[in-house]
Motif scaffolding. Sequence first.
Motif, PDB file in Angstrom:
ATOM      1  N   ASN A   1      26.738 -49.511  42.342  1.00  0.00           N
ATOM      2  CA  ASN A   1      27.720 -48.450  42.524  1.00  0.00           C
ATOM      3  C   ASN A   1      27.510 -47.784  43.873  1.00  0.00           C
ATOM      4  O   ASN A   1      26.385 -47.563  44.306  1.00  0.00           O
ATOM      5  CB  ASN A   1      27.590 -47.396  41.421  1.00  0.00           C
ATOM      6  CG  ASN A   1      28.084 -47.902  40.099  1.00  0.00           C
ATOM      7  OD1 ASN A   1      28.927 -48.793  40.047  1.00  0.00           O
ATOM      8  ND2 ASN A   1      27.555 -47.352  39.029  1.00  0.00           N
ATOM      9  N   ASP A   2      28.602 -47.439  44.527  1.00  0.00           N
ATOM     10  CA  ASP A   2      28.533 -46.714  45.778  1.00  0.00           C
ATOM     11  C   ASP A   2      28.160 -45.266  45.469  1.00  0.00           C
ATOM     12  O   ASP A   2      28.780 -44.632  44.614  1.00  0.00           O
ATOM     13  CB  ASP A   2      29.888 -46.782  46.477  1.00  0.00           C
ATOM     14  CG  ASP A   2      29.871 -46.156  47.846  1.00  0.00           C
ATOM     15  OD1 ASP A   2      28.806 -46.187  48.475  1.00  0.00           O
ATOM     16  OD2 ASP A   2      30.919 -45.660  48.289  1.00  0.00           O
ATOM     17  N   PRO A   3      27.133 -44.699  46.122  1.00  0.00           N
ATOM     18  CA  PRO A   3      26.714 -43.326  45.795  1.00  0.00           C
ATOM     19  C   PRO A   3      27.820 -42.300  46.008  1.00  0.00           C
ATOM     20  O   PRO A   3      27.944 -41.352  45.238  1.00  0.00           O
ATOM     21  CB  PRO A   3      25.535 -43.059  46.737  1.00  0.00           C
ATOM     22  CG  PRO A   3      25.127 -44.371  47.275  1.00  0.00           C
ATOM     23  CD  PRO A   3      26.261 -45.305  47.119  1.00  0.00           C
ATOM     24  N   GLU A   4      28.639 -42.492  47.033  1.00  0.00           N
ATOM     25  CA  GLU A   4      29.714 -41.531  47.292  1.00  0.00           C
ATOM     26  C   GLU A   4      30.777 -41.601  46.198  1.00  0.00           C
ATOM     27  O   GLU A   4      31.289 -40.583  45.752  1.00  0.00           O
ATOM     28  CB  GLU A   4      30.335 -41.803  48.655  1.00  0.00           C
ATOM     29  CG  GLU A   4      31.394 -40.820  49.063  1.00  0.00           C
ATOM     30  CD  GLU A   4      30.859 -39.414  49.277  1.00  0.00           C
ATOM     31  OE1 GLU A   4      31.677 -38.478  49.259  1.00  0.00           O
ATOM     32  OE2 GLU A   4      29.643 -39.228  49.451  1.00  0.00           O
ATOM     33  N   ASP A   5      31.106 -42.809  45.741  1.00  0.00           N
ATOM     34  CA  ASP A   5      32.067 -42.944  44.645  1.00  0.00           C
ATOM     35  C   ASP A   5      31.532 -42.308  43.368  1.00  0.00           C
ATOM     36  O   ASP A   5      32.274 -41.677  42.612  1.00  0.00           O
ATOM     37  CB  ASP A   5      32.397 -44.409  44.388  1.00  0.00           C
ATOM     38  CG  ASP A   5      33.301 -44.993  45.447  1.00  0.00           C
ATOM     39  OD1 ASP A   5      33.916 -44.216  46.192  1.00  0.00           O
ATOM     40  OD2 ASP A   5      33.382 -46.230  45.523  1.00  0.00           O
ATOM     41  N   THR A   6      30.245 -42.475  43.102  1.00  0.00           N
ATOM     42  CA  THR A   6      29.639 -41.880  41.918  1.00  0.00           C
ATOM     43  C   THR A   6      29.683 -40.361  41.993  1.00  0.00           C
ATOM     44  O   THR A   6      29.998 -39.688  41.012  1.00  0.00           O
ATOM     45  CB  THR A   6      28.180 -42.357  41.775  1.00  0.00           C
ATOM     46  OG1 THR A   6      28.165 -43.779  41.780  1.00  0.00           O
ATOM     47  CG2 THR A   6      27.560 -41.856  40.499  1.00  0.00           C
ATOM     48  N   ARG A   7      29.401 -39.806  43.182  1.00  0.00           N
ATOM     49  CA  ARG A   7      29.429 -38.355  43.351  1.00  0.00           C
ATOM     50  C   ARG A   7      30.841 -37.809  43.155  1.00  0.00           C
ATOM     51  O   ARG A   7      31.045 -36.819  42.466  1.00  0.00           O
ATOM     52  CB  ARG A   7      28.924 -37.976  44.739  1.00  0.00           C
ATOM     53  CG  ARG A   7      28.783 -36.471  44.952  1.00  0.00           C
ATOM     54  CD  ARG A   7      28.456 -36.139  46.387  1.00  0.00           C
ATOM     55  NE  ARG A   7      29.533 -36.449  47.311  1.00  0.00           N
ATOM     56  CZ  ARG A   7      30.603 -35.674  47.506  1.00  0.00           C
ATOM     57  NH1 ARG A   7      30.742 -34.560  46.808  1.00  0.00           N
ATOM     58  NH2 ARG A   7      31.527 -36.031  48.359  1.00  0.00           N
ATOM     59  N   VAL A   8      31.825 -38.479  43.726  1.00  0.00           N
ATOM     60  CA  VAL A   8      33.204 -38.003  43.612  1.00  0.00           C
ATOM     61  C   VAL A   8      33.703 -38.121  42.174  1.00  0.00           C
ATOM     62  O   VAL A   8      34.429 -37.253  41.686  1.00  0.00           O
ATOM     63  CB  VAL A   8      34.113 -38.789  44.592  1.00  0.00           C
ATOM     64  CG1 VAL A   8      35.581 -38.514  44.324  1.00  0.00           C
ATOM     65  CG2 VAL A   8      33.757 -38.441  46.015  1.00  0.00           C
ATOM     66  N   SER A   9      33.295 -39.174  41.457  1.00  0.00           N
ATOM     67  CA  SER A   9      33.761 -39.336  40.081  1.00  0.00           C
ATOM     68  C   SER A   9      33.178 -38.278  39.153  1.00  0.00           C
ATOM     69  O   SER A   9      33.761 -37.979  38.110  1.00  0.00           O
ATOM     70  CB  SER A   9      33.434 -40.732  39.570  1.00  0.00           C
ATOM     71  OG  SER A   9      32.038 -40.886  39.465  1.00  0.00           O
ATOM     72  N   LYS A  10      32.034 -37.695  39.522  1.00  0.00           N
ATOM     73  CA  LYS A  10      31.430 -36.667  38.691  1.00  0.00           C
ATOM     74  C   LYS A  10      32.007 -35.284  38.941  1.00  0.00           C
ATOM     75  O   LYS A  10      31.747 -34.357  38.171  1.00  0.00           O
ATOM     76  CB  LYS A  10      29.912 -36.630  38.916  1.00  0.00           C
ATOM     77  CG  LYS A  10      29.209 -37.841  38.354  1.00  0.00           C
ATOM     78  CD  LYS A  10      27.730 -37.773  38.585  1.00  0.00           C
ATOM     79  CE  LYS A  10      27.053 -39.024  38.043  1.00  0.00           C
ATOM     80  NZ  LYS A  10      25.615 -39.047  38.330  1.00  0.00           N
ATOM     81  N   LEU A  11      32.774 -35.129  40.002  1.00  0.00           N
ATOM     82  CA  LEU A  11      33.370 -33.827  40.282  1.00  0.00           C
ATOM     83  C   LEU A  11      34.394 -33.462  39.220  1.00  0.00           C
ATOM     84  O   LEU A  11      35.093 -34.315  38.685  1.00  0.00           O
ATOM     85  CB  LEU A  11      34.069 -33.850  41.650  1.00  0.00           C
ATOM     86  CG  LEU A  11      33.178 -33.913  42.881  1.00  0.00           C
ATOM     87  CD1 LEU A  11      34.049 -34.043  44.120  1.00  0.00           C
ATOM     88  CD2 LEU A  11      32.295 -32.696  42.974  1.00  0.00           C
ATOM     89  N   SER A  12      34.476 -32.204  38.938  1.00  0.00           N
ATOM     90  CA  SER A  12      35.512 -31.773  37.992  1.00  0.00           C
ATOM     91  C   SER A  12      36.844 -31.681  38.738  1.00  0.00           C
ATOM     92  O   SER A  12      36.910 -31.757  39.955  1.00  0.00           O
ATOM     93  CB  SER A  12      35.148 -30.423  37.381  1.00  0.00           C
ATOM     94  OG  SER A  12      35.152 -29.429  38.380  1.00  0.00           O
ATOM     95  N   GLU A  13      37.899 -31.474  38.019  1.00  0.00           N
ATOM     96  CA  GLU A  13      39.229 -31.399  38.630  1.00  0.00           C
ATOM     97  C   GLU A  13      39.348 -30.214  39.572  1.00  0.00           C
ATOM     98  O   GLU A  13      39.975 -30.295  40.614  1.00  0.00           O
ATOM     99  CB  GLU A  13      40.290 -31.308  37.529  1.00  0.00           C
ATOM    100  CG  GLU A  13      40.311 -32.498  36.621  1.00  0.00           C
ATOM    101  CD  GLU A  13      41.570 -33.288  36.798  1.00  0.00           C
ATOM    102  OE1 GLU A  13      42.486 -32.798  37.465  1.00  0.00           O
ATOM    103  OE2 GLU A  13      41.618 -34.405  36.278  1.00  0.00           O
ATOM    104  N   SER A  14      38.737 -29.080  39.227  1.00  0.00           N
ATOM    105  CA  SER A  14      38.824 -27.905  40.095  1.00  0.00           C
ATOM    106  C   SER A  14      38.073 -28.132  41.401  1.00  0.00           C
ATOM    107  O   SER A  14      38.512 -27.699  42.462  1.00  0.00           O
ATOM    108  CB  SER A  14      38.273 -26.675  39.377  1.00  0.00           C
ATOM    109  OG  SER A  14      36.903 -26.882  39.050  1.00  0.00           O
TER     110      SER A  14
END
Length: 156
Positions: free
Chosen positions: A109-122
């Motif tokens: 997994n790309d670390p940046e993609d993982t970080r962005v996917s964990k962000l909430s909608e707000s």
Amino acid sequence: MIVYLVPLIIIGGLTSCGVYLLLSRNLTRMLLGLLLAGNAVNLLILTVGGEAGNPPIHGRTSGAETTTADPLAQGMILTAIVIAMGIAAFVLALTYRSFRLTTEEDVGNDPEDTRVSKLSESDAASIDEDAPQPVSARDTDEPDELDALPGHEGSR
């Protein structure tokens, strides 16, 4: 037209195995899946191309055939084989480079993609608000120094 079920079942099996292998994280399996799916499509084109017949050369006959074979299907398959070999060489080069860099064959997994996917909608909305917005006043229909003006003496 007679429909033969055995080739269609084989084509379906090859396609499903190819898609299953393509969904893997292992690059070698992805390459094998790509080749299986490509061969399945080639068999499908050959099956849909029609029955065998005389060679598509004027004056040539083959046995007691009355129709001429369609050369389009064969040409498409040859082109698809060449393209598949080019893609296979490219994927092999990617696999070799990835293995030399990470000594692994699995794609992580790309670390940046993982970080962005964990962000909430707000959080995602606040990031979008912080992004610079395009300035529409900069772009006008009026000519400026960057436009190439027809009839301008300096452009001749």
